[in-house]
Design a protein around this motif. Sequence first.
Motif, PDB file in Angstrom:
ATOM      1  N   ALA A 164       0.836  -1.205   0.000  1.00 46.27           N
ATOM      2  CA  ALA A 164       0.000   0.000   0.000  1.00 46.27           C
ATOM      3  C   ALA A 164       0.867   1.249   0.000  1.00 46.27           C
ATOM      4  O   ALA A 164       0.582   2.230  -0.707  1.00 46.27           O
ATOM      5  CB  ALA A 164      -0.928  -0.009   1.221  1.00 46.27           C
ATOM      6  N   LYS A 165       1.922   1.231   0.779  1.00 51.22           N
ATOM      7  CA  LYS A 165       2.847   2.371   0.836  1.00 51.22           C
ATOM      8  C   LYS A 165       3.485   2.629  -0.531  1.00 51.22           C
ATOM      9  O   LYS A 165       3.615   3.772  -0.972  1.00 51.22           O
ATOM     10  CB  LYS A 165       3.930   2.102   1.877  1.00 51.22           C
ATOM     11  CG  LYS A 165       4.951   3.224   2.019  1.00 51.22           C
ATOM     12  CD  LYS A 165       5.877   2.951   3.200  1.00 51.22           C
ATOM     13  CE  LYS A 165       7.073   2.118   2.828  1.00 51.22           C
ATOM     14  NZ  LYS A 165       8.105   2.910   2.108  1.00 51.22           N
ATOM     15  N   SER A 166       3.867   1.555  -1.211  1.00 50.70           N
ATOM     16  CA  SER A 166       4.564   1.703  -2.491  1.00 50.70           C
ATOM     17  C   SER A 166       3.679   2.326  -3.561  1.00 50.70           C
ATOM     18  O   SER A 166       4.182   2.893  -4.534  1.00 50.70           O
ATOM     19  CB  SER A 166       5.080   0.346  -2.966  1.00 50.70           C
ATOM     20  OG  SER A 166       4.018  -0.502  -3.341  1.00 50.70           O
ATOM     21  N   LYS A 167       2.346   2.223  -3.409  1.00 48.12           N
ATOM     22  CA  LYS A 167       1.423   2.781  -4.394  1.00 48.12           C
ATOM     23  C   LYS A 167       1.017   4.217  -4.091  1.00 48.12           C
ATOM     24  O   LYS A 167       0.367   4.870  -4.908  1.00 48.12           O
ATOM     25  CB  LYS A 167       0.162   1.903  -4.463  1.00 48.12           C
ATOM     26  CG  LYS A 167       0.419   0.494  -4.993  1.00 48.12           C
ATOM     27  CD  LYS A 167      -0.850  -0.321  -4.980  1.00 48.12           C
ATOM     28  CE  LYS A 167      -0.601  -1.735  -5.520  1.00 48.12           C
ATOM     29  NZ  LYS A 167      -1.834  -2.566  -5.459  1.00 48.12           N
ATOM     30  N   ALA A 168       1.389   4.713  -2.922  1.00 49.31           N
ATOM     31  CA  ALA A 168       0.989   6.065  -2.526  1.00 49.31           C
ATOM     32  C   ALA A 168       1.944   7.102  -3.093  1.00 49.31           C
ATOM     33  O   ALA A 168       3.084   6.807  -3.447  1.00 49.31           O
ATOM     34  CB  ALA A 168       0.947   6.162  -0.997  1.00 49.31           C
ATOM     35  N   SER A 169       1.467   8.335  -3.172  1.00 45.40           N
ATOM     36  CA  SER A 169       2.285   9.451  -3.670  1.00 45.40           C
ATOM     37  C   SER A 169       1.630  10.752  -3.236  1.00 45.40           C
ATOM     38  O   SER A 169       0.499  10.739  -2.722  1.00 45.40           O
ATOM     39  CB  SER A 169       2.377   9.401  -5.200  1.00 45.40           C
ATOM     40  OG  SER A 169       1.146   9.787  -5.786  1.00 45.40           O
ATOM     41  N   PRO A 170       2.306  11.883  -3.424  1.00 45.71           N
ATOM     42  CA  PRO A 170       1.673  13.164  -3.085  1.00 45.71           C
ATOM     43  C   PRO A 170       0.338  13.379  -3.798  1.00 45.71           C
ATOM     44  O   PRO A 170      -0.522  14.101  -3.301  1.00 45.71           O
ATOM     45  CB  PRO A 170       2.715  14.192  -3.537  1.00 45.71           C
ATOM     46  CG  PRO A 170       4.013  13.476  -3.381  1.00 45.71           C
ATOM     47  CD  PRO A 170       3.714  12.064  -3.802  1.00 45.71           C
ATOM     48  N   ASN A 171       0.162  12.769  -4.958  1.00 41.88           N
ATOM     49  CA  ASN A 171      -1.098  12.888  -5.690  1.00 41.88           C
ATOM     50  C   ASN A 171      -2.110  11.825  -5.274  1.00 41.88           C
ATOM     51  O   ASN A 171      -3.287  11.923  -5.618  1.00 41.88           O
ATOM     52  CB  ASN A 171      -0.844  12.773  -7.197  1.00 41.88           C
ATOM     53  CG  ASN A 171       0.139  13.826  -7.691  1.00 41.88           C
ATOM     54  OD1 ASN A 171       0.106  14.961  -7.236  1.00 41.88           O
ATOM     55  ND2 ASN A 171       1.021  13.446  -8.590  1.00 41.88           N
ATOM     56  N   HIS A 172      -1.644  10.806  -4.559  1.00 38.72           N
ATOM     57  CA  HIS A 172      -2.519   9.709  -4.129  1.00 38.72           C
ATOM     58  C   HIS A 172      -2.187   9.346  -2.684  1.00 38.72           C
ATOM     59  O   HIS A 172      -1.520   8.343  -2.413  1.00 38.72           O
ATOM     60  CB  HIS A 172      -2.358   8.483  -5.032  1.00 38.72           C
ATOM     61  CG  HIS A 172      -2.703   8.734  -6.459  1.00 38.72           C
ATOM     62  ND1 HIS A 172      -1.766   9.123  -7.391  1.00 38.72           N
ATOM     63  CD2 HIS A 172      -3.904   8.686  -7.112  1.00 38.72           C
ATOM     64  CE1 HIS A 172      -2.360   9.282  -8.562  1.00 38.72           C
ATOM     65  NE2 HIS A 172      -3.650   9.028  -8.422  1.00 38.72           N
ATOM     66  N   PRO A 173      -2.653  10.172  -1.720  1.00 38.41           N
ATOM     67  CA  PRO A 173      -2.346   9.904  -0.309  1.00 38.41           C
ATOM     68  C   PRO A 173      -3.034   8.642   0.197  1.00 38.41           C
ATOM     69  O   PRO A 173      -3.981   8.134  -0.411  1.00 38.41           O
ATOM     70  CB  PRO A 173      -2.889  11.154   0.406  1.00 38.41           C
ATOM     71  CG  PRO A 173      -3.899  11.729  -0.527  1.00 38.41           C
ATOM     72  CD  PRO A 173      -3.432  11.402  -1.911  1.00 38.41           C
ATOM     73  N   LEU A 174      -2.524   8.140   1.312  1.00 42.26           N
ATOM     74  CA  LEU A 174      -3.080   6.936   1.923  1.00 42.26           C
ATOM     75  C   LEU A 174      -4.289   7.278   2.789  1.00 42.26           C
ATOM     76  O   LEU A 174      -4.374   8.399   3.325  1.00 42.26           O
ATOM     77  CB  LEU A 174      -2.016   6.271   2.810  1.00 42.26           C
ATOM     78  CG  LEU A 174      -0.872   5.557   2.096  1.00 42.26           C
ATOM     79  CD1 LEU A 174       0.264   5.278   3.075  1.00 42.26           C
ATOM     80  CD2 LEU A 174      -1.361   4.249   1.464  1.00 42.26           C
ATOM     81  N   PRO A 175      -5.203   6.335   2.982  1.00 38.98           N
ATOM     82  CA  PRO A 175      -6.243   6.535   4.009  1.00 38.98           C
ATOM     83  C   PRO A 175      -5.574   6.770   5.368  1.00 38.98           C
ATOM     84  O   PRO A 175      -4.553   6.147   5.680  1.00 38.98           O
ATOM     85  CB  PRO A 175      -7.019   5.211   3.986  1.00 38.98           C
ATOM     86  CG  PRO A 175      -6.753   4.635   2.622  1.00 38.98           C
ATOM     87  CD  PRO A 175      -5.358   5.057   2.263  1.00 38.98           C
ATOM     88  N   GLU A 176      -6.153   7.647   6.156  1.00 38.25           N
ATOM     89  CA  GLU A 176      -5.524   8.044   7.421  1.00 38.25           C
ATOM     90  C   GLU A 176      -5.191   6.872   8.348  1.00 38.25           C
ATOM     91  O   GLU A 176      -4.122   6.848   8.950  1.00 38.25           O
ATOM     92  CB  GLU A 176      -6.395   9.069   8.153  1.00 38.25           C
ATOM     93  CG  GLU A 176      -6.278  10.479   7.606  1.00 38.25           C
ATOM     94  CD  GLU A 176      -4.845  11.009   7.656  1.00 38.25           C
ATOM     95  OE1 GLU A 176      -4.197  10.881   8.723  1.00 38.25           O
ATOM     96  OE2 GLU A 176      -4.376  11.541   6.630  1.00 38.25           O
ATOM     97  N   PRO A 177      -6.084   5.857   8.491  1.00 35.92           N
ATOM     98  CA  PRO A 177      -5.721   4.735   9.382  1.00 35.92           C
ATOM     99  C   PRO A 177      -4.460   4.003   8.929  1.00 35.92           C
ATOM    100  O   PRO A 177      -3.651   3.572   9.754  1.00 35.92           O
ATOM    101  CB  PRO A 177      -6.952   3.826   9.317  1.00 35.92           C
ATOM    102  CG  PRO A 177      -8.077   4.725   8.933  1.00 35.92           C
ATOM    103  CD  PRO A 177      -7.474   5.732   8.000  1.00 35.92           C
TER     104      PRO A 177
END
Length: 442
Positions: A164-177
């Motif tokens: 999940a971390k590897s797919k995140a970016s400044p344009n695609h933030p992670l869900p807060e939990p």
Amino acid sequence: MYIQRNIDKELLDWRQDKHGKPLLLRGARQVGKSTAVKHLAKQFTHFLEINFEEQRQVHKIFEGDLDPKMLCEHLSVLYNVPIIPGQTLLFLDEIQACVSAISSLRFFYEKYPELHVIAAGSLLEFALAELASFGVGRIRSLFMYPLSFNEYLLAMEEPLLLNAKSKASPNHPLPEPIHNKLIAHCKRFLVLGGMPEVVATYVEYKDLLRCGQVLDDLTTSLKADFAKYKRQVPYLRIAEVFDSIVQQAGGKFVYSKAATSSSHKQIKDAVDLLALGGLVIPVTHTAANGLPLGAEMNHKSRKMLLLDTGIFQRLLGLNIGDLLIEDDFDAINKGAIAEQFIGLELLKNASCYKQETLYYWHREAKNSNAEVDYVIQKSENIIPIEIKAGRKGSMRSMHLFLEEKKSSFGARFSLENFSTYDNIAVFPLYAVNELLHWNPSH
């Protein structure tokens, strides 16, 4: 238990190469070099490990002719292990204790390339520094560091979280939990550090006090090595300079504060030896007016990192409760531990085939001082990096750099989730690898 390492893939790829160069694993003591080789050895029918520090009698085999096939014939008889190309992995450990064995590596490539040979050493850099040439172009170096945060997550059996971390970016933030779960892991990693023995201890016992004892043992062992660094530099001077580096972390290293009874040259010699030993990593000032960044570096202006945040926090006596419980960045960043962590992650997530240099930028002018924590090259771009408390953190130095150097964007690391502010990309502390792989256009 074996902790999966990024370098495992590189070793497996090398194993498939029928005419690969001998490998030289380089890195500080206790970062997992020998363990990674032994894990690779499971891919071979036979494994011959020679430890040149423990097995002194084997030195005599390397005192004469260095013809690799003759050496292997003698080694096979001595250790009663078949040495067969494609089936045997020959591991020359602690090779710094036998300089002629280092010299022999080039001949394995020239005359016996079908045999898989790996060498490693805990104080190898000292021996290499004294060799005029050890086979440039004939030996492949791989550089190892303590575990990265990604490797730690795998050790904690969190592959889905890592994905999940590897797919995140400044344009695609992670869900807060999910972001909060990663921040909790990151704070624990700041306390533990990445030394394999410490992480393995935590995985097995989930006991931070027990891990602290392991860190203390490791620190004692690493300091004991000071006596082996160089006879011309006294042990006590190296120890005094090392302690000063810990105390000066986060700011420009001032040589005059390091050892009151020593000259600048004596202190510099001690710093250089600590860097060779892999315990200390310099961050050098660059004017950053163009590429490569090293073209305008100033060796007289440096900050110093320690090899590992776990060792750093133990030496500094930080309150690990603050690190684990507080959500205030300043409480977590005592001793500039976040800056240490980001710098180390930049090294750990770089290519293992070359030794990266870390840079920072500062400008000293009357009423106009400015400093950027790190400066990196990403493709053809120069990217300034700052580690800040959060949304309200001053970004004056960052904006000044972007304007002066005509850089397209900057990066900030904090406890925040992924986001963007104008031309500044915001990454959580745990996401150094994501910055290095980020494409701003996506």
